[in-house]
Scaffold this motif. Sequence first.
Motif, short mmCIF file in Angstrom:
data_model
loop_
_atom_site.label_atom_id
_atom_site.label_comp_id
_atom_site.label_asym_id
_atom_site.label_seq_id
_atom_site.Cartn_x
_atom_site.Cartn_y
_atom_site.Cartn_z
N ALA A 143 0.97 -1.00 -0.10
CA ALA A 143 0.02 0.05 0.10
C ALA A 143 0.55 1.13 0.54
O ALA A 143 0.56 2.75 -0.52
CB ALA A 143 -0.87 0.09 1.51
N GLU A 144 1.92 1.32 0.29
CA GLU A 144 3.09 2.32 0.88
C GLU A 144 4.09 2.95 -0.61
O GLU A 144 3.47 3.39 -0.94
CB GLU A 144 4.15 1.75 1.84
N ARG A 145 3.90 1.47 -1.43
CA ARG A 145 4.63 1.38 -2.41
C ARG A 145 4.02 1.91 -3.64
O ARG A 145 4.01 2.96 -4.69
CB ARG A 145 5.45 0.67 -2.69
N THR A 146 2.21 1.70 -3.61
CA THR A 146 1.13 2.04 -4.57
C THR A 146 0.50 3.20 -3.90
O THR A 146 -0.14 3.24 -4.95
CB THR A 146 0.65 0.82 -5.14
N GLY A 147 0.06 4.07 -2.91
CA GLY A 147 -0.88 4.74 -2.74
C GLY A 147 -1.29 4.72 -2.49
O GLY A 147 -2.32 5.05 -3.05
N THR A 148 -1.70 3.34 -2.46
CA THR A 148 -3.60 2.91 -2.20
C THR A 148 -3.91 2.43 -1.34
O THR A 148 -2.63 2.63 0.30
CB THR A 148 -3.55 1.01 -2.92
#
Length: 201
Positions: A143-148
Amino acid sequence: MGWREQKKAETRATLSWAALQLSVERGFDTIKVEDIARASGVSPRTFNNYFSSKGEAIVARHLDRLLRVAEMLRERPAEPLWDAIAQSLLPQFEPDTAAAALPIPDAAQWAAGVRMMLTEPALQGELLRAGAVAEAEIAAAVAERTGTDLNQDLYPHLVASLVVAATNTVMAHHLRTNSSVPVERLLADALARIAAGLPTP
């Protein structure tokens, strides 16, 4: 990681590896905490400082590997997600010092022993628990890497489930087929197939 933390991590890894090796060689039901502690060069009290049961000790190696995937995902530079996952997951299957201290015996006998050990209900429950803990951490990193949104979006949880499922499936396949191909190569192939959308062979 400071010296004290490093020492604790090494002790934890040594205890976990000893629990695994003794269970494979002698049978899960026959070994005791005292046996694991003795093989690790520590007291039973020290064992109990790290683990609540021999099943938890055995599964700890698997859990720690997957938790390190989440840690490394957070540290990777900007790159395609599945490249980052591969670079975070594959190094976890390199030999470690705890395993080197207690070398694996005959490969075929070892595989047969691991297969038998994994039928133990206590271990199956521990593996499910470990998988759930690892999935949560990997999902947070994704989630942190993908902005989700970890709480609202399906994507990070789906990716985390695939990572854990791919790892478990590859390990089971390796044991089932007595494959001479290293686990990390099988895992690299599995991740590549997932990244490609799992095309029909």
